[in-house]
Design a protein around this motif. Structure first.
Motif, PDB file in Angstrom:
ATOM      1  N   SER A   1       0.949  -1.292  -0.036  1.00  0.00           N
ATOM      2  CA  SER A   1      -0.136   0.111   0.029  1.00  0.00           C
ATOM      3  C   SER A   1       0.862   1.180   0.095  1.00  0.00           C
ATOM      4  O   SER A   1       2.018   1.127   0.441  1.00  0.00           O
ATOM      5  CB  SER A   1      -0.878   0.004   1.508  1.00  0.00           C
TER       6      SER A   1
ATOM      7  N   GLU B   1      -7.095  11.252  -8.895  1.00  0.00           N
ATOM      8  CA  GLU B   1      -7.372  10.058  -8.441  1.00  0.00           C
ATOM      9  C   GLU B   1      -6.376   9.128  -9.170  1.00  0.00           C
ATOM     10  O   GLU B   1      -5.995   9.374 -10.369  1.00  0.00           O
ATOM     11  CB  GLU B   1      -8.727   9.381  -8.526  1.00  0.00           C
TER      12      GLU B   1
ATOM     13  N   TYR C   1      -5.786   5.223 -10.723  1.00  0.00           N
ATOM     14  CA  TYR C   1      -6.438   3.962 -10.957  1.00  0.00           C
ATOM     15  C   TYR C   1      -5.104   2.923 -11.329  1.00  0.00           C
ATOM     16  O   TYR C   1      -4.085   3.383 -12.129  1.00  0.00           O
ATOM     17  CB  TYR C   1      -7.293   3.972 -12.141  1.00  0.00           C
TER      18      TYR C   1
ATOM     19  N   HIS D   1      -3.152  -1.667  -3.618  1.00  0.00           N
ATOM     20  CA  HIS D   1      -4.448  -2.105  -3.241  1.00  0.00           C
ATOM     21  C   HIS D   1      -4.496  -2.940  -1.837  1.00  0.00           C
ATOM     22  O   HIS D   1      -5.360  -3.810  -1.572  1.00  0.00           O
ATOM     23  CB  HIS D   1      -5.349  -2.991  -4.140  1.00  0.00           C
TER      24      HIS D   1
ATOM     25  N   CYS E   1      -8.867  -0.291 -11.254  1.00  0.00           N
ATOM     26  CA  CYS E   1      -9.194  -0.090  -9.700  1.00  0.00           C
ATOM     27  C   CYS E   1      -8.562   1.183  -8.990  1.00  0.00           C
ATOM     28  O   CYS E   1      -7.492   1.282  -9.164  1.00  0.00           O
ATOM     29  CB  CYS E   1      -8.894  -1.382  -9.047  1.00  0.00           C
ATOM     30  N   ARG E   2      -9.416   2.135  -8.496  1.00  0.00           N
ATOM     31  CA  ARG E   2      -8.982   3.258  -7.758  1.00  0.00           C
ATOM     32  C   ARG E   2      -8.178   2.686  -6.481  1.00  0.00           C
ATOM     33  O   ARG E   2      -8.730   1.714  -5.649  1.00  0.00           O
ATOM     34  CB  ARG E   2     -10.224   3.988  -7.355  1.00  0.00           C
TER      35      ARG E   2
ATOM     36  N   LYS F   1      -7.461   3.472  -3.051  1.00  0.00           N
ATOM     37  CA  LYS F   1      -8.258   4.126  -2.004  1.00  0.00           C
ATOM     38  C   LYS F   1      -7.387   4.962  -1.220  1.00  0.00           C
ATOM     39  O   LYS F   1      -7.779   5.867  -0.486  1.00  0.00           O
ATOM     40  CB  LYS F   1      -9.115   3.060  -1.365  1.00  0.00           C
ATOM     41  N   TYR F   2      -6.103   4.552  -1.071  1.00  0.00           N
ATOM     42  CA  TYR F   2      -5.113   5.240  -0.094  1.00  0.00           C
ATOM     43  C   TYR F   2      -5.430   6.739  -0.100  1.00  0.00           C
ATOM     44  O   TYR F   2      -5.504   7.388   1.000  1.00  0.00           O
ATOM     45  CB  TYR F   2      -3.899   4.627  -0.104  1.00  0.00           C
TER      46      TYR F   2
ATOM     47  N   VAL G   1      -7.676   8.481  -1.627  1.00  0.00           N
ATOM     48  CA  VAL G   1      -8.916   9.317  -1.453  1.00  0.00           C
ATOM     49  C   VAL G   1      -8.980   9.309   0.051  1.00  0.00           C
ATOM     50  O   VAL G   1      -9.441  10.382   0.337  1.00  0.00           O
ATOM     51  CB  VAL G   1      -9.795   8.072  -1.981  1.00  0.00           C
ATOM     52  N   ASP G   2      -8.797   8.332   1.049  1.00  0.00           N
ATOM     53  CA  ASP G   2      -8.934   8.101   2.261  1.00  0.00           C
ATOM     54  C   ASP G   2      -7.915   9.399   2.872  1.00  0.00           C
ATOM     55  O   ASP G   2      -8.300   9.755   4.043  1.00  0.00           O
ATOM     56  CB  ASP G   2      -8.529   6.827   2.834  1.00  0.00           C
TER      57      ASP G   2
END
Length: 410
Positions: A31, A354, A356, A368, A378-379, A381-382, A384-385
């Motif tokens: 990650s 973002e 991907y 991921h 696939c986005r 998420k790290y 975004v969070d």
């Protein structure tokens, strides 16, 4: 004037040779983690990753008022937003991994297993730029394998303004030649090409010209040239399938290729063994046990293997090789602005910041939190969070580096 947002570099994926990648713990990072600074007092402005080592192009800390960089064992404080390599030549190249060392007076660097190529300022005013090629294991000490003075670029106005300037290595500043990891190392380009950016894969090359056209040449056995065949091309050849479309970015993976149009559309082609084209692939099918298999060609020339076992009992098509550019839609209709390809994985930055990723994920290079491979975007998420906007991405063969800034406060 709006205050410049602060950001930092992040890394994830393979670090089995001790590459600075996130926290640097273990052989892989699954990650995104803030990148450890490669050198005290320096800000990274470009990352070029090879398989066993990574080159960081940095710029000097301002003489006063600078924020100290944390020690190697700590995560760095955010640094100013990414910008092109310094024009004056005061930056440095720092190596991390199997190859180590540092050298000053640098403007750019490009890492490969065979060569480390560095652009350094000439010895005096008007001296141009010196291109140096080093053995990666030399620790940048002694004399380079070879060196050559190259002229500066002849700037031309174009639809993209500054974006029509010659891009980073392996394209040289003059935009009339590029450097190859295999002999001949210095390779001239036809002046009529008006090169803007050049990317090298394992066996092929992609060139984006000032008009937004794409050319490809080299090995084509996996369809990576995009001309509809598996034949090699000895000289740059225009991608006819993309004529009439203006491209803004190109990226070359090991054996696949990608470009992004000015409108934000993604076109991708080549080898799909690990899902790096975001097309269905047999190797990632949930049930690897198949009872029958047949091969054929789609109308667009892509090689298809049909394997029994679909939900409705019908054969499921798997794309092994895509020799023509295929339009790829991101989830939610997102527009792309930046892209980079690893050996068998792909990463794209959207207009909204973002990230991907998809393709081969054995070492966590998709970010991921696992080692799963994916044949669909696939986005990550790290970011975004953490309320971060991704600005740029740079893939090594088995890892990924990302620069992101804090989101604007509403």
């Amino acid at each position: 004037m709006a205050e410049e947002r602060r950001g930092a570099w992040f890394g994830f994926g393979f670090c089995g040779f001790g590459q600075a990648l996130g926290s640097g713990g273990g052989r892989q990072v699954h990650s995104p983690e803030p990148l450890r600074a490669p050198g005290a007092g320096l800000d990274v402005c470009r990352v070029s990753a090879s398989w066993s080592y990574t080159a960081f192009v940095t710029r000097e800390r301002p003489p006063s008022g600078a924020i100290p960089t944390p020690a190697l064992g700590a995560c760095p404080a955010p640094s100013p937003a990414s910008s092109p390599p310094p024009a004056g030549g005061g930056g440095q190249v720092e190596l991390s991994g199997f190859a180590v060392g540092a050298v000053g007076g640098c403007r750019d660097a490009w890492a490969s297993e065979e060569l480390l190529v560095v652009l350094r300022a000439g010895p005096g005013p008007g001296a141009g730029t010196e291109l140096q090629a080093w053995a990666p294991g030399s620790a940048l000490r002694g004399e380079p394998l070879w060196a050559q003075t190259v002229p500066e670029a002849e700037r031309e106005d174009g639809p993209g303004g500054d974006e029509t300037q010659a891009g980073p290595l392996p394209l040289l500043p003059c935009a009339r030649a590029y450097v190859s990891p295999r002999p001949p190392f210095y390779r001239p380009l036809a002046p009529t090409l008006r090169a803007r950016r050049l990317e090298l894969g394992a066996e092929h090359a992609l060139l984006l010209d000032a008009a937004g056209q794409v050319f490809s040449w080299g090995g084509g056995r996996h369809g990576q040239l995009g001309h509809g065949t598996l034949e090699a091309e000895p000289e740059p050849r225009l991608l006819q399938a993309l004529q009439g479309l203006t491209m803004a970015e190109v990226a070359a993976g090991g054996w696949h290729s990608l470009c992004v149009s000015e409108a934000g559309d993604i076109y991708i082609w080549g080898w799909n063994e690990s899902g790096q084209l975001a097309l269905p692939t047999k190797s990632l099918a949930e049930d690897g046990k198949t009872t029958s298999e047949a091969s054929g060609l789609n109308e667009d020339g892509s090689e298809v293997k049909r394997v029994a076992g679909g939900e409705d009992g019908a054969p499921t098509p798997f794309i092994a090789v895509q020799p023509f550019p295929a339009l790829l839609d991101l989830p939610l209709g997102s527009d792309a602005v930046k892209a980079s390809c690893g050996s068998r994985h792909t990463a794209v930055v959207t207009r909204t910041g973002e990230l991907y990723t998809w393709g081969w994920g054995k070492y966590g290079q998709l970010g991921h939190k696992d080692t799963t491979s994916l044949d669909r975007p696939c986005r990550v998420k790290y970011f975004v969070d953490k309320q971060l906007q991704v600005r740029t991405v740079s893939c090594g063969p088995w890892n990924t580096y990302v620069y992101a800034v804090e989101k604007e406060k509403s």
